[in-house]
Scaffold this motif. Structure first.
Motif, PDB file in Angstrom:
ATOM      1  N   ALA A 203       1.243  42.615  30.262  1.00  0.00           N
ATOM      2  CA  ALA A 203       1.006  41.277  29.719  1.00  0.00           C
ATOM      3  C   ALA A 203       2.304  40.471  29.635  1.00  0.00           C
ATOM      4  CB  ALA A 203       0.380  41.380  28.330  1.00  0.00           C
ATOM      5  N   PRO A 204       2.250  39.177  29.945  1.00  0.00           N
ATOM      6  CA  PRO A 204       3.443  38.325  29.861  1.00  0.00           C
ATOM      7  C   PRO A 204       3.810  38.045  28.413  1.00  0.00           C
ATOM      8  CG  PRO A 204       1.524  36.991  30.342  1.00  0.00           C
ATOM      9  CD  PRO A 204       1.066  38.421  30.383  1.00  0.00           C
ATOM     10  N   LEU A 205       5.005  37.530  28.218  1.00  0.00           N
ATOM     11  CA  LEU A 205       5.463  37.217  26.857  1.00  0.00           C
ATOM     12  C   LEU A 205       4.510  36.269  26.146  1.00  0.00           C
ATOM     13  CD1 LEU A 205       9.309  36.761  27.448  1.00  0.00           C
ATOM     14  CD2 LEU A 205       8.143  38.747  26.473  1.00  0.00           C
ATOM     15  N   SER A 206       3.983  35.284  26.865  1.00  0.00           N
ATOM     16  CA  SER A 206       3.077  34.307  26.239  1.00  0.00           C
ATOM     17  C   SER A 206       1.877  35.006  25.615  1.00  0.00           C
ATOM     18  CB  SER A 206       2.597  33.277  27.267  1.00  0.00           C
ATOM     19  OG  SER A 206       3.665  32.504  27.747  1.00  0.00           O
ATOM     20  N   ALA A 207       1.276  35.930  26.355  1.00  0.00           N
ATOM     21  CA  ALA A 207       0.112  36.652  25.831  1.00  0.00           C
ATOM     22  C   ALA A 207       0.508  37.500  24.635  1.00  0.00           C
ATOM     23  CB  ALA A 207      -0.506  37.520  26.925  1.00  0.00           C
ATOM     24  N   MET A 208       1.673  38.160  24.721  1.00  0.00           N
ATOM     25  CA  MET A 208       2.143  39.016  23.631  1.00  0.00           C
ATOM     26  C   MET A 208       2.378  38.211  22.348  1.00  0.00           C
ATOM     27  SD  MET A 208       2.406  42.020  25.211  1.00  0.00           S
ATOM     28  CE  MET A 208       3.521  43.124  24.379  1.00  0.00           C
ATOM     29  N   LEU A 209       2.766  36.958  22.529  1.00  0.00           N
ATOM     30  CA  LEU A 209       3.039  36.071  21.387  1.00  0.00           C
ATOM     31  C   LEU A 209       1.812  35.249  21.003  1.00  0.00           C
ATOM     32  CD1 LEU A 209       6.566  34.873  22.554  1.00  0.00           C
ATOM     33  CD2 LEU A 209       6.074  36.456  20.672  1.00  0.00           C
ATOM     34  N   GLN A 210       0.673  35.573  21.612  1.00  0.00           N
ATOM     35  CA  GLN A 210      -0.606  34.904  21.361  1.00  0.00           C
ATOM     36  C   GLN A 210      -0.524  33.388  21.607  1.00  0.00           C
ATOM     37  OE1 GLN A 210      -1.726  36.807  17.412  1.00  0.00           O
ATOM     38  NE2 GLN A 210      -3.526  37.311  18.669  1.00  0.00           N
ATOM     39  N   GLN A 211       0.090  33.092  22.763  1.00  0.00           N
ATOM     40  CA  GLN A 211       0.149  31.707  23.230  1.00  0.00           C
ATOM     41  C   GLN A 211      -0.724  31.579  24.479  1.00  0.00           C
ATOM     42  OE1 GLN A 211       4.317  31.175  23.991  1.00  0.00           O
ATOM     43  NE2 GLN A 211       4.883  31.144  21.830  1.00  0.00           N
ATOM     44  N   SER A 214      -0.356  30.357  31.401  1.00  0.00           N
ATOM     45  CA  SER A 214      -0.427  29.408  32.509  1.00  0.00           C
ATOM     46  C   SER A 214      -0.048  30.150  33.785  1.00  0.00           C
ATOM     47  CB  SER A 214       0.508  28.208  32.263  1.00  0.00           C
ATOM     48  OG  SER A 214       1.860  28.632  32.176  1.00  0.00           O
ATOM     49  N   ARG A 215       0.132  29.420  34.870  1.00  0.00           N
ATOM     50  CA  ARG A 215       0.352  30.064  36.156  1.00  0.00           C
ATOM     51  C   ARG A 215       1.575  30.971  36.191  1.00  0.00           C
ATOM     52  NH1 ARG A 215      -0.905  24.599  39.566  1.00  0.00           N
ATOM     53  NH2 ARG A 215      -0.308  23.722  37.540  1.00  0.00           N
ATOM     54  N   LYS A 216       2.632  30.574  35.501  1.00  0.00           N
ATOM     55  CA  LYS A 216       3.853  31.385  35.501  1.00  0.00           C
ATOM     56  C   LYS A 216       3.613  32.771  34.910  1.00  0.00           C
ATOM     57  CE  LYS A 216       5.582  29.792  30.989  1.00  0.00           C
ATOM     58  NZ  LYS A 216       5.498  31.131  30.319  1.00  0.00           N
ATOM     59  N   ASP A 217       2.628  32.876  34.021  1.00  0.00           N
ATOM     60  CA  ASP A 217       2.386  34.142  33.330  1.00  0.00           C
ATOM     61  C   ASP A 217       1.736  35.181  34.243  1.00  0.00           C
ATOM     62  OD1 ASP A 217       3.362  33.353  30.679  1.00  0.00           O
ATOM     63  OD2 ASP A 217       1.730  31.911  30.764  1.00  0.00           O
ATOM     64  N   LYS A 278      14.533  35.540  36.340  1.00  0.00           N
ATOM     65  CA  LYS A 278      15.176  34.357  35.749  1.00  0.00           C
ATOM     66  C   LYS A 278      14.429  33.083  36.122  1.00  0.00           C
ATOM     67  CE  LYS A 278      19.866  36.196  35.293  1.00  0.00           C
ATOM     68  NZ  LYS A 278      21.294  36.076  35.695  1.00  0.00           N
ATOM     69  N   TYR A 279      13.924  33.031  37.348  1.00  0.00           N
ATOM     70  CA  TYR A 279      13.187  31.845  37.767  1.00  0.00           C
ATOM     71  C   TYR A 279      11.891  31.693  36.967  1.00  0.00           C
ATOM     72  CZ  TYR A 279      10.160  28.748  40.359  1.00  0.00           C
ATOM     73  OH  TYR A 279       9.289  27.731  40.678  1.00  0.00           O
ATOM     74  N   TYR A 285       5.010  25.682  30.557  1.00  0.00           N
ATOM     75  CA  TYR A 285       3.554  25.850  30.612  1.00  0.00           C
ATOM     76  C   TYR A 285       2.923  25.053  31.749  1.00  0.00           C
ATOM     77  CZ  TYR A 285      -1.355  25.458  29.235  1.00  0.00           C
ATOM     78  OH  TYR A 285      -2.735  25.471  29.238  1.00  0.00           O
ATOM     79  N   TYR A 286       3.368  23.830  31.960  1.00  0.00           N
ATOM     80  CA  TYR A 286       2.729  22.950  32.947  1.00  0.00           C
ATOM     81  C   TYR A 286       3.290  23.125  34.368  1.00  0.00           C
ATOM     82  CZ  TYR A 286       0.546  20.412  29.070  1.00  0.00           C
ATOM     83  OH  TYR A 286      -0.196  20.077  27.969  1.00  0.00           O
ATOM     84  N   ALA A 287       4.328  23.919  34.514  1.00  0.00           N
ATOM     85  CA  ALA A 287       5.007  24.028  35.811  1.00  0.00           C
ATOM     86  C   ALA A 287       4.112  24.655  36.878  1.00  0.00           C
ATOM     87  CB  ALA A 287       6.278  24.854  35.658  1.00  0.00           C
ATOM     88  N   VAL A 288       4.266  24.153  38.110  1.00  0.00           N
ATOM     89  CA  VAL A 288       3.646  24.776  39.279  1.00  0.00           C
ATOM     90  C   VAL A 288       4.699  25.713  39.875  1.00  0.00           C
ATOM     91  CG1 VAL A 288       2.582  24.425  41.532  1.00  0.00           C
ATOM     92  CG2 VAL A 288       2.284  22.703  39.734  1.00  0.00           C
ATOM     93  N   PRO A 289       4.479  27.020  39.834  1.00  0.00           N
ATOM     94  CA  PRO A 289       5.504  27.940  40.366  1.00  0.00           C
ATOM     95  C   PRO A 289       5.809  27.675  41.836  1.00  0.00           C
ATOM     96  CG  PRO A 289       3.827  29.142  39.122  1.00  0.00           C
ATOM     97  CD  PRO A 289       3.309  27.742  39.303  1.00  0.00           C
ATOM     98  N   ASP A 290       7.033  27.922  42.214  1.00  0.00           N
ATOM     99  CA  ASP A 290       7.424  27.837  43.617  1.00  0.00           C
ATOM    100  C   ASP A 290       7.142  29.202  44.244  1.00  0.00           C
ATOM    101  OD1 ASP A 290       8.611  27.607  46.096  1.00  0.00           O
ATOM    102  OD2 ASP A 290      10.402  26.576  45.366  1.00  0.00           O
ATOM    103  N   TYR A 291       5.918  29.405  44.654  1.00  0.00           N
ATOM    104  CA  TYR A 291       5.489  30.696  45.197  1.00  0.00           C
ATOM    105  C   TYR A 291       6.294  31.061  46.445  1.00  0.00           C
ATOM    106  CZ  TYR A 291       1.413  29.459  42.313  1.00  0.00           C
ATOM    107  OH  TYR A 291       0.598  29.072  41.284  1.00  0.00           O
TER     108      TYR A 291
END
Length: 388
Positions: A203-211, A214-217, A278-279, A285-291
């Motif tokens: 799980a990403p940090l956001s999920a662990m922190l109950q936030q 988004s796509r980055k996660d 790092k990237y 939250y709103y960012a579109v990752p540079d896949y």
């Protein structure tokens, strides 16, 4: 109240015959079972071809098959080779709903466990990483987050269908639509707090922190997964699902403590994987990752380690690799006509409506016609406990 044994009685039985409007299917064997229902291998009677059916109990509180259908509709629309296609679907009244899909092979957790040293060779690790990244970008282009990226939710195709070099993404029960289709393509605004979704290990940090995720996660979870099958294990691998706070601390320490980072990237191409970490951490939250940038890092790691596109993969060592070598897109969300949504009450009722419509169409045609005439991991997914 129905006991668990009684509830399981509603699911398909071995040798049971299932009928749809298109065909008949004979149940061969149970492949996996979880809280949502179960997955079985079946034989299509019209041509003796093998397929998989995913079943969902009619009484299931959370309906997941509709999400599967919507995701796979998007995959069909962009002709993605990393998703199974829903070939047929129906329900057995008062028992279960089901969809018929391509039958695939072992998931990536099991394939790694088959290795004598518990990890993929670097060439296989990077090839599978690239394919999984492409499938995540495809999913995001349909407007959905996966929210449970892990090795058990990706599988190789079957050797019998000559697809065992292709990786398929699985299990969309925890997916969430991140766009508001009815109101345009804008992202949903993040909630002030969100219930945990996913599997603690990945799980990403956001999920662990109950936030809200988004796509980055999804990309962050992808990196944990890739590191695990490249190195052979994660620093927090001995911790259990209920040790969420300790796992969270480990993941935070990876960002701040050099010795934990070195342990995390043991046996990995540290330079390229550090750039990816790092990237991803730089994204909001709103960012579109540079896949494509992430894909470039994976490819650079392969080049730096003299890995060729044709080098064999671990589960088929005697033949050159012929799986897809493709870069991801830009993540732009496509137009997709989704079925149902929050207001959809029941898959079976919708199926019955389709049948009624079909009968009405037949009657209308008759009136106007001339008279001649679709690993589990060792650790369970929390919230939605799925075992494959």
């Amino acid at each position: 109240m129905m006991s668990s044994d009684e509830a399981d009685d509603v699911l398909p039985r071995e040798d049971e015959m299932l009928k749809t409007k298109k065909d008949k299917y004979k149940v061969i064997a149970l492949l996996g079972k979880g809280g949502y229902g179960a997955v079985y291998s079946v034989l299509r009677m019209s041509d003796s071809e093998k397929f998989a059916i995913k079943c969902e109990k009619a009484t299931a509180a959370k309906k997941v098959l509709l999400m599967d259908c919507n995701v796979m509709k998007g995959a069909t629309q962009i002709k993605s080779r990393h998703f199974c296609t829903v070939l047929d679907r129906a329900n057995v009244k008062d028992r279960f709903n089901f969809v018929v899909m391509k039958l695939i092979g072992k998931n990536l957790w099991d394939l790694r466990q088959d290795r004598p040293d518990g990890r993929f060779t670097l060439g296989t690790a990077l090839k599978t990483a690239a394919q999984c990244l492409v499938s995540i970008e495809h999913l995001h282009s349909f407007g959905y987050l996966h929210r449970d990226i892990k090795p058990g939710n990706f599988a190789a195709g079957r050797k019998e269908s000559n697809e065992h070099h292709t990786i398929f993404m699985l299990d969309f029960g925890l997916c969430r639509e991140f766009v508001k289709r009815a109101e345009g393509k804008d992202m949903r605004a993040p909630r002030s707090t969100a219930p945990f979704r996913g599997t603690t290990r990945y799980a990403p940090l956001s999920a662990m922190l109950q936030q809200d995720q988004s796509r980055k996660d999804d990309i962050e979870s992808w990196l944990y997964m890739v590191v695990e099958w490249t190195s052979g294990g994660l620093p927090w691998r001995k911790l259990k699902a209920h040790d969420r706070e300790k796992v969270l601390q480990y993941k935070q320490d990876v960002r701040t403590k050099a010795d934990i980072l070195d342990d995390f990237f043991y046996n990995c191409p540290k330079k390229e994987f550090t750039r990816i970490l790092k990237y991803v951490d730089s994204l909001g939250y709103y960012a579109v990752p540079d896949y494509k940038f992430i894909y470039y890092c994976v490819q650079h790691a392969a080049t730096a380690n003299k890995i060729k596109d044709t080098d064999p993969i671990d589960w088929d060592p005697d033949r050159p690799y012929y799986g897809p070598v493709e870069a991801p897109g830009d993540g732009k969300v496509i137009d997709l006509e989704v079925e149902g949504g929050a207001s959809t009450k029941d898959f079976s009722k919708r199926h019955a409506k389709e049948k009624d419509t079909s009968e009405e169409t037949k009657k209308a045609k008759k009136k106007t016609a001339p008279s001649t005439g679709a690993s589990p991991n060792k650790e369970k997914t929390e919230i939605k406990d799925v075992k494959k």
